[in-house]
Design an enzyme around this catalytic site. Sequence first.
Site, PDB file in Angstrom:
ATOM      1  N   HIS A   1      14.831 -55.291  16.716  1.00 34.27           N
ATOM      2  CA  HIS A   1      15.185 -54.390  15.688  1.00 34.27           C
ATOM      3  C   HIS A   1      16.952 -54.234  15.467  1.00 34.27           C
ATOM      4  O   HIS A   1      17.574 -53.943  16.118  1.00 34.27           O
ATOM      5  CB  HIS A   1      14.722 -53.010  15.960  1.00 34.27           C
ATOM      6  CG  HIS A   1      15.010 -52.330  14.626  1.00 34.27           C
ATOM      7  ND1 HIS A   1      14.645 -52.562  13.353  1.00 34.27           N
ATOM      8  CD2 HIS A   1      15.129 -50.765  14.483  1.00 34.27           C
ATOM      9  CE1 HIS A   1      14.719 -51.721  12.508  1.00 34.27           C
ATOM     10  NE2 HIS A   1      15.239 -50.703  13.117  1.00 34.27           N
TER      11      HIS A   1
ATOM     12  N   ASP B   1      12.536 -59.234  13.666  1.00 35.54           N
ATOM     13  CA  ASP B   1      12.627 -57.840  13.460  1.00 35.54           C
ATOM     14  C   ASP B   1      11.197 -57.130  13.370  1.00 35.54           C
ATOM     15  O   ASP B   1      10.561 -57.633  12.232  1.00 35.54           O
ATOM     16  CB  ASP B   1      13.580 -57.454  12.429  1.00 35.54           C
ATOM     17  CG  ASP B   1      13.827 -55.842  12.652  1.00 35.54           C
ATOM     18  OD1 ASP B   1      13.199 -54.777  12.766  1.00 35.54           O
ATOM     19  OD2 ASP B   1      15.351 -55.343  12.562  1.00 35.54           O
TER      20      ASP B   1
ATOM     21  N   SER C   1      19.037 -49.972   9.555  1.00 37.29           N
ATOM     22  CA  SER C   1      17.520 -49.688   9.452  1.00 37.29           C
ATOM     23  C   SER C   1      17.478 -48.783   7.965  1.00 37.29           C
ATOM     24  O   SER C   1      17.742 -49.162   7.105  1.00 37.29           O
ATOM     25  CB  SER C   1      17.057 -48.914  10.664  1.00 37.29           C
ATOM     26  OG  SER C   1      15.525 -48.921  10.833  1.00 37.29           O
TER      27      SER C   1
END
Length: 516
Positions: A485, A455, A237
């Site tokens: 995610h 995502d 991320s």
Amino acid sequence: MTRFVRWAAVGTAAALLVTGCSSGSSSDGKGGRKTGRAQPSAGPSGTADAGPTSALTSQKLDWGRCKATADSSAPGSDWQCATLKVPLDWSKPDGETIGLALIRTKARGGNRIGSLLFNFGGPGGSGVSTMPAYAATASLLRERYDLVSWDPRGVGASGGVRCRSDKEILASESVDVSPDTTAEESAYFQDAADFGKGCAKDAGKMLAHVSTTDTARDMDLMRQVLGDKKTHYFGISYGTELGGVYAHLFPKNVGRLVLDAVVDPSADTVGHAENQARGFQRALDDYLKSTGQDPKQGTQKIADLLKRIDANPLPTSSGRKLTQTLAVTGIILPLYSQDSWPTLTSALEAAEQGDGSDLLALADGYNERDPSGRYGTTTHSQRVISCLDDKQRPTASETKKLLPEFEKISPVFGEFLGWDTAGWCHDWPVAGQHKTPEVSAPGAAPILVVGNTGDPATPYEGAQRMADELGKDVGVMLTWKGAGHGAYGSGSDCVDSAVNTYLLAGTVPRDGRVCS
């Protein structure tokens, strides 16, 4: 004001559904505040090319048993913790230093490769707290790597910033983050300004030295102190942005880097918000399809519910009211993981019947609120880092012009993300550093970029842009046609095998490979 969406670590959001919440507050583990903060000064750091002094590169880490904190119990005996000294201001590497909290577990097998650094996202996520929980996912990597993570500057035990008290956080939840009236708009921006003042008071001059560039320089000093010739790194991320910035600054020091759940390095403030509006709307559409609903009709039904809640907040079993902002936050959390979709179904059904308890519980998980009313501070750290990175400060009038497009992208999430572009760094005490991060890394070893088509928080398109911006023969793209995610450890043997083979054997997968 809590940011509506943050780039959370893979698995974090889903874990919150099970464990409630974990506080990211900056305590000393004994209920007291850490000491030693410096006094305020202005000006960003990380812009000079000065390297660390020999006193820093030759420091010896005093690894010892990790201790329990006020937020979590101590990990097992195979985990060790230490403190790394880094310059407060990288333009003055021989000046004042600060301490970064590190955690590691040593490689279990033979033929050790070196250290594998992890950043789990946020920005503002604690690596010290997350690494032991993530070790099971990375168990194969643990055979040949020391698994290492840390609390970046301004996070957790590394001078973690706390901008508000629990009482103030609770009060701020009544602020409408998608204001409909002049009074609500005024309250929204006043709340943002007050938050920034609280951060400046708590952080002191560290507020100007918590950028992603600062942390990337910390990483290279960490490499040297750990005794590694190259940096091996797994960024998730926001950690992908950090990895890209590191590769740009230190291309010759890049070892085996994996970037998963990739932040779009080409997007500015508005572009990120638009990307996330699209990403979460896609996830919502997929969720609605899974329940047999037409995505357009289901979306409108949820949008209508939110309008009713905006006018009349729902009662809950706790006695607190479910506001529109908390309701949207509660919808966001289970979209991070497909396994959590049934929880969203029951929460929405209860809200339609006039009970906001389940959506409030989800929102509390996202906001790190425990049953006692204590809040974590991940979003505090996230905000001080992102507002130092980003120099864009959209005004209210500029945002209002964008709202129709945001609402077109997503009738559920668009308005909230649109307003967020103006409110997040409103009246921030220090100037931001750039419009978009520089991640070009000519001459670096191949970097594996993993994109997940489903995502919600870091939409797939950002992965391809990251691979392109890293440069020819550097960015290697791996696609997973999945949901949730992140990709690694999410159920794809194809993805896991490709990543493991790259990290353990150095074999780079074919650029453009697709796992379905």
